[in-house]
Design an enzyme around this catalytic site. Structure first.
Site, PDB file in Angstrom:
ATOM      1  N   GLY A   1       9.595  11.615  -5.063  1.00 35.64           N
ATOM      2  CA  GLY A   1       8.146  11.675  -5.274  1.00 35.64           C
ATOM      3  C   GLY A   1       7.477  12.786  -4.475  1.00 35.64           C
ATOM      4  O   GLY A   1       8.029  13.304  -3.503  1.00 35.64           O
TER       5      GLY A   1
ATOM      6  N   LYS B   1      -1.994  -2.317  -6.681  1.00 30.61           N
ATOM      7  CA  LYS B   1      -1.786  -1.707  -5.351  1.00 30.61           C
ATOM      8  C   LYS B   1      -2.140  -2.707  -4.249  1.00 30.61           C
ATOM      9  O   LYS B   1      -1.482  -2.762  -3.212  1.00 30.61           O
ATOM     10  CB  LYS B   1      -2.625  -0.435  -5.202  1.00 30.61           C
ATOM     11  CG  LYS B   1      -2.260   0.696  -6.155  1.00 30.61           C
ATOM     12  CD  LYS B   1      -0.794   1.068  -6.111  1.00 30.61           C
ATOM     13  CE  LYS B   1      -0.368   1.736  -4.824  1.00 30.61           C
ATOM     14  NZ  LYS B   1       1.028   2.225  -4.875  1.00 30.61           N
TER      15      LYS B   1
END
Length: 346
Positions: free
Chosen positions: A15, A174
């Protein structure tokens, strides 16, 4: 006498943020990194970018939404793992079933790696989770200058509202992912320390020039589009948000490993300042290669944009970290110059 290097397990190592974390970890000379990847091809490419560093190795984790996704890797390497940084997280807004596609995988992914850490890493000292400003903010009050957020704030959205669309679902997911970590820490009475890193929009260059593509990751694509905005283009004023530089976010993941007790139980809101697209255009027009060739909009219109939005008080985070965050000028220029280099315009 050489000091033995400690081992960091880093999920989702390919990432954007994770590559910068890896770079900074290896640069300290204090750590070995085991990174989880989804394919051998990605591991080979990343190893090459890091000059096949002997302190960097990989394990294969195909699907983090599998409850046992990390078990095999931790069975094999757990005894030597000193730290875990969990940065792997799906990021998209095209869910057909918000609960199934976004919320459930977020909970399972966090629970899976945390439980594997507890079960198979007896020497673990600190667990850092890459969370998000989405776990902190109230979507409906971000345009209210009388509203104040801090490291103690949580996104108040409830499940019934979250499943109505992908944006709500992502923000709720999240929150659930981070809360899963904190809750399991208490339920399982863990002996290791825990921290969360909660970044806003993350700008800044890719870790390697070779990682630049025509379309960039979600945050940096905002800058990329403005680098290519025609001279006569109008500047969209609907985005009013917050930014942080990727290199500062990476460093915030590493500081807890260097001073574990200090950061135990802490949430770090990685926020430097507010921005809008006009703010970015103002910076881009200072770059000689772009001046006169891209949109100008209404210069300085957003100089006081922070006063129009909710107050983000991350003074606790800044005090803990003790370093100055990069300016919008710095992060936007570095991002844009890397794009121009990729396009052969420098």
């Amino acid at each position: 006498m050489s000091i033995e290097k400690q081992t960091v397990f880093l999920s989702g190592i390919t990432g954007y943020i994770a590559q910068h974390i890896t770079k900074q970890l290896l640069e300290t000379g204090k750590f070995k990194v085991i990174g989880s990847v989804r394919s051998e091809e990605k591991a080979t490419a990343l190893a090459k970018n890091f000059d096949n560093n002997s302190d960097l190795s990989f394990v294969y984790v195909k699907d983090i939404s599998d409850r046992a996704a990390f078990d095999e890797s931790f069975k094999e390497h757990g005894a030597k793992i000193d730290y875990v940084i969990h940065s792997a997280s799906p990021f998209h807004f095209n869910a057909t079933d918000v609960n199934k596609d976004l919320i459930v995988p977020a909970e399972i992914g966090s629970a899976g790696i945390f439980k594997a850490s507890v079960k198979y890493a007896p020497n673990l000292k600190h667990f850092v989770v890459t969370s998000s400003y989405a776990a902190v903010a109230d979507l409906f009050k971000d345009n209210d200058p009388s509203f104040k957020l801090s490291e103690k704030s949580w996104n108040p959205m409830e499940f019934d509202e979250a499943v109505t669309n992908s944006l709500f679902g992502y923000c709720y997911a999240k929150k659930i992912a981070e809360k899963t970590i904190w809750n399991l820490g208490k339920e399982l009475n863990v002996k290791f320390n825990i921290s969360a890193v909660n970044p806003v929009y993350v700008f800044g260059p890719q870790c390697f020039d070779s990682s630049v593509t025509k379309e960039l990751n979600t945050s940096c694509e905002i800058i990329n589009q403005l680098v290519h905005a025609p001279v006569d283009a109008e500047i969209d004023e609907t985005i009013k948000a917050s930014y942080i530089d990727v290199r500062d976010v990476a460093r915030a993941h590493i500081e807890p490993l260097l001073n574990s007790e200090k950061f135990n139980g802490q949430r770090l809101i990685m926020y430097a300042d507010r921005f809008g697209k006009q703010s970015i255009v103002d910076v881009l027009n200072k770059i000689p290669q772009l001046k006169g060739k891209i949109a100008v909009g209404t210069p300085h219109k957003e100089d006081n944009i922070a006063s129009e939005l909710a107050v983000v008080d991350n003074s606790k985070t800044k005090e803990l970290l003790g370093f100055e965050f990069k300016s919008l000028d710095k992060t936007v220029k570095d991002t844009a110059l890397q794009i121009l280099k990729f396009e052969g315009k420098l």
